[in-house]
Write an enzyme that holds these catalytic residues in place. Structure first.
Site, PDB file in Angstrom:
ATOM      1  N   ARG A 179     -37.887  15.553   6.987  1.00 11.39           N
ATOM      2  CA  ARG A 179     -37.946  14.299   8.117  1.00 11.39           C
ATOM      3  C   ARG A 179     -38.675  15.001   9.372  1.00 11.39           C
ATOM      4  NH1 ARG A 179     -38.138  11.649   3.856  1.00 11.39           N
ATOM      5  NH2 ARG A 179     -36.117  11.119   2.904  1.00 11.39           N
ATOM      6  N   ASP A 229     -31.278   9.559   6.599  1.00  8.30           N
ATOM      7  CA  ASP A 229     -32.681   9.630   7.059  1.00  8.30           C
ATOM      8  C   ASP A 229     -32.819   8.910   8.140  1.00  8.30           C
ATOM      9  OD1 ASP A 229     -33.353  11.336   5.192  1.00  8.30           O
ATOM     10  OD2 ASP A 229     -33.422   9.921   3.733  1.00  8.30           O
ATOM     11  N   ASP A 239     -40.633  -0.568  -1.097  1.00  7.82           N
ATOM     12  CA  ASP A 239     -40.209  -1.083   0.281  1.00  7.82           C
ATOM     13  C   ASP A 239     -40.988  -0.647   1.294  1.00  7.82           C
ATOM     14  OD1 ASP A 239     -37.717  -1.324  -1.248  1.00  7.82           O
ATOM     15  OD2 ASP A 239     -36.608  -0.070  -0.195  1.00  7.82           O
ATOM     16  N   SER A 279     -32.163   6.407  -7.136  1.00 10.40           N
ATOM     17  CA  SER A 279     -32.850   6.550  -5.502  1.00 10.40           C
ATOM     18  C   SER A 279     -33.106   8.085  -5.490  1.00 10.40           C
ATOM     19  CB  SER A 279     -32.116   6.161  -4.545  1.00 10.40           C
ATOM     20  OG  SER A 279     -32.706   6.639  -3.325  1.00 10.40           O
TER      21      SER A 279
HETATM   22  N1  ARG Z   1     -28.430  13.391   0.706  1.00  9.47           N
HETATM   23  C1  ARG Z   1     -29.307  13.764   1.025  1.00  9.47           C
HETATM   24  C2  ARG Z   1     -29.576  13.822   2.430  1.00  9.47           C
HETATM   25  O1  ARG Z   1     -29.125  13.016   3.195  1.00  9.47           O
HETATM   26  C3  ARG Z   1     -30.509  13.053   0.418  1.00  9.47           C
HETATM   27  C4  ARG Z   1     -30.950  11.875   1.235  1.00  9.47           C
HETATM   28  C5  ARG Z   1     -32.221  10.984   0.455  1.00  9.47           C
HETATM   29  N2  ARG Z   1     -31.913  10.952  -1.154  1.00  9.47           N
HETATM   30  C6  ARG Z   1     -32.295   9.904  -1.782  1.00  9.47           C
HETATM   31  N3  ARG Z   1     -32.151  10.060  -3.136  1.00  9.47           N
HETATM   32  N4  ARG Z   1     -33.170   8.952  -1.385  1.00  9.47           N
HETATM   33  O2  ARG Z   1     -30.314  14.760   2.967  1.00  9.47           O
END
Ligand code: ARG
Length: 402
Positions: free
Chosen positions: A96, A125, A14, A176
């Site tokens: 992040r 995110d 992506d 993912s």
């Molecule tokens: N649910 C988790 C959070 O919001 C992980 C998010 C990212 N997860 C992913 N498999 N891309 O912190």
């Protein structure tokens, strides 16, 4: 519209497509910035550069933020025993803010007027990237091409081939996954049915407990001011403690979390995590606090911990309330020194001993043996007054009233 954007670059499909797409559709120069928080292996650096260049980036940088991530972010999360909704050690959420700090810095160095990310519109995110960016530099624009381009995964695979971006991606991706040194987050595929048990295949940091060594083992973790400083008596950096502990604990099949959590955007989502070192460290730290924190401080801290975990999850790491709450936590940690003995058995990790030079455990108060110096005579009056109000109620109006 922005003229130059620093893109949070993972090297995956992506964000690689996003580089060329931003140039063609929004007429934007793209600087690719990959921030290593423990997810990039040494062998991957070359491929990341090659892909970003093939996609048309004007500059590519890989920033090693591993020690910084451990020392400035994970240490504070651990001191606050941060578990979102009581279970998730905030793996993605904690990465992040450090990534955004580097994006904002990179934007300054490269004269960019925007930062960009590859998050979808359904997740947490995007919230974290955008809120942190706007706090750290309110003048920067934030671009989220994946939220607007309407491309399927198959479209992206096709574009990668058309644009000669060297990427091994298939049209079908089962899970993912987001990972860093604090653990791994796994979503999608069969996991979208919350009733289905998670299969073994996505796990890489934890073994199934049925394949764990049958011989139990013990680990002694040393802490100073609530931060891990040694393993089995050997002084180590926080980052190396986190990295090495993960392997030992994960091999015993400890560290998996399976939950349905509440995303900031209002969606309930089934998530599976494997977090052997973070969960073991939180467990040990909580245990040491049991001996080091004064009762009322410990109780108030539990309330603050819930709020801190929610703030981290909701993208508020850089908000002013966060630093105020962290100041409270830092104050509580001044005397959290000592050692915790953790025992590993198949599928389990638990504390079996703790000691602290600054601890509040007083043997002469606790003992039922000969050297007891507790003032037993103080108790009778204390207990009578403690219950006096309820006793008075009982006589007049309650179960004792005639
Ligand atoms: N649910 C988790 C959070 O919001 C992980 C998010 C990212 N997860 C992913 N498999 N891309 O912190």
């Amino acid at each position: 519209m922005a003229q130059r954007v620093v893109l949070a670059y993972s090297g995956g499909l992506d964000t690689s497509i996003a580089v060329r797409w931003l140039r063609e559709n929004w007429d934007c120069e793209v600087v690719c910035c990959a921030v290593d928080v423990g997810q990039i292996t040494a062998g991957e650096h070359e491929a990341i550069h090659a892909r970003a260049n093939a996609a048309g980036a004007v500059a590519v940088e890989i920033i090693d933020a591993r020690d910084e991530f451990a020392d400035r972010f994970l240490s504070k999360a651990l001191q606050a025993n941060s578990l979102y909704e009581g279970k998730y050690p905030l793996v993605s959420a904690l990465s992040r803010p450090v990534i955004v700090e580097h994006l904002v810095d990179s934007a300054r160095r490269h004269g960019a007027d925007a930062v960009g990310h590859g998050c979808t519109g359904k997740g947490n995110d995007q919230v974290r990237f955008e809120v942190s960016t706007r706090i750290l530099n309110p003048d920067l624009e934030v671009l989220a091409p994946t939220r607007e381009w309407g491309l399927t995964r198959a479209d992206c695979v096709e574009l990668a081939a058309k644009w000669d971006i060297p990427i091994e991606a298939t049209a079908e991706k089962i899970y993912s996954i987001d990972e860093n040194m604090w653990g791994r987050a796994i979503e999608c595929g069969v996991l979208e049915n919350p009733w289905s048990g998670a299969p073994e295949d996505p796990y890489t940091l934890t073994r199934s407990s049925k394949d764990a060594p049958s011989e139990p083992t013990e680990i002694v973790l040393g802490f100073e001011q609530g931060i891990p400083v040694s393993v089995d008596g050997k002084a180590m950096t926080l980052r190396s403690i986190i990295e090495s502990l993960g392997e030992r604990v994960g091999s015993y099949g400890f560290g998996r979390v399976d939950m349905v959590e509440n995303r900031r955007v209002g969606i309930k989502s089934r998530e599976v995590y494997e977090c052997p070192s973070s969960l073991a460290l939180i467990l040990a730290h909580q245990d040491l606090e049991g001996i080091c924190l004064e009762r009322d401080v410990a109780r108030e801290k539990q309330r603050v911990e819930i709020r801190i975990a929610e703030m981290i999850y909701d993208g508020m790491w850089h908000a002013p309330l966060m630093s105020a709450l962290q100041a409270f936590v830092a104050d509580t940690q001044r005397h959290v020194n000592g050692e915790v003995r953790l025992r590993l058995e198949p599928g389990r990790c638990f504390a079996v001993g703790r000691r602290s030079p600054t601890g509040l455990y007083d043997h002469n108060l606790a003992t039922y043996g000969n050297d007891d110096n507790f003032r037993h005579e103080d108790s009778a009056g204390f207990v009578r007054l403690w219950g006096l109000s309820a006793q008075t109620w009982s006589r007049r109006q309650g179960p004792g009233a005639k």
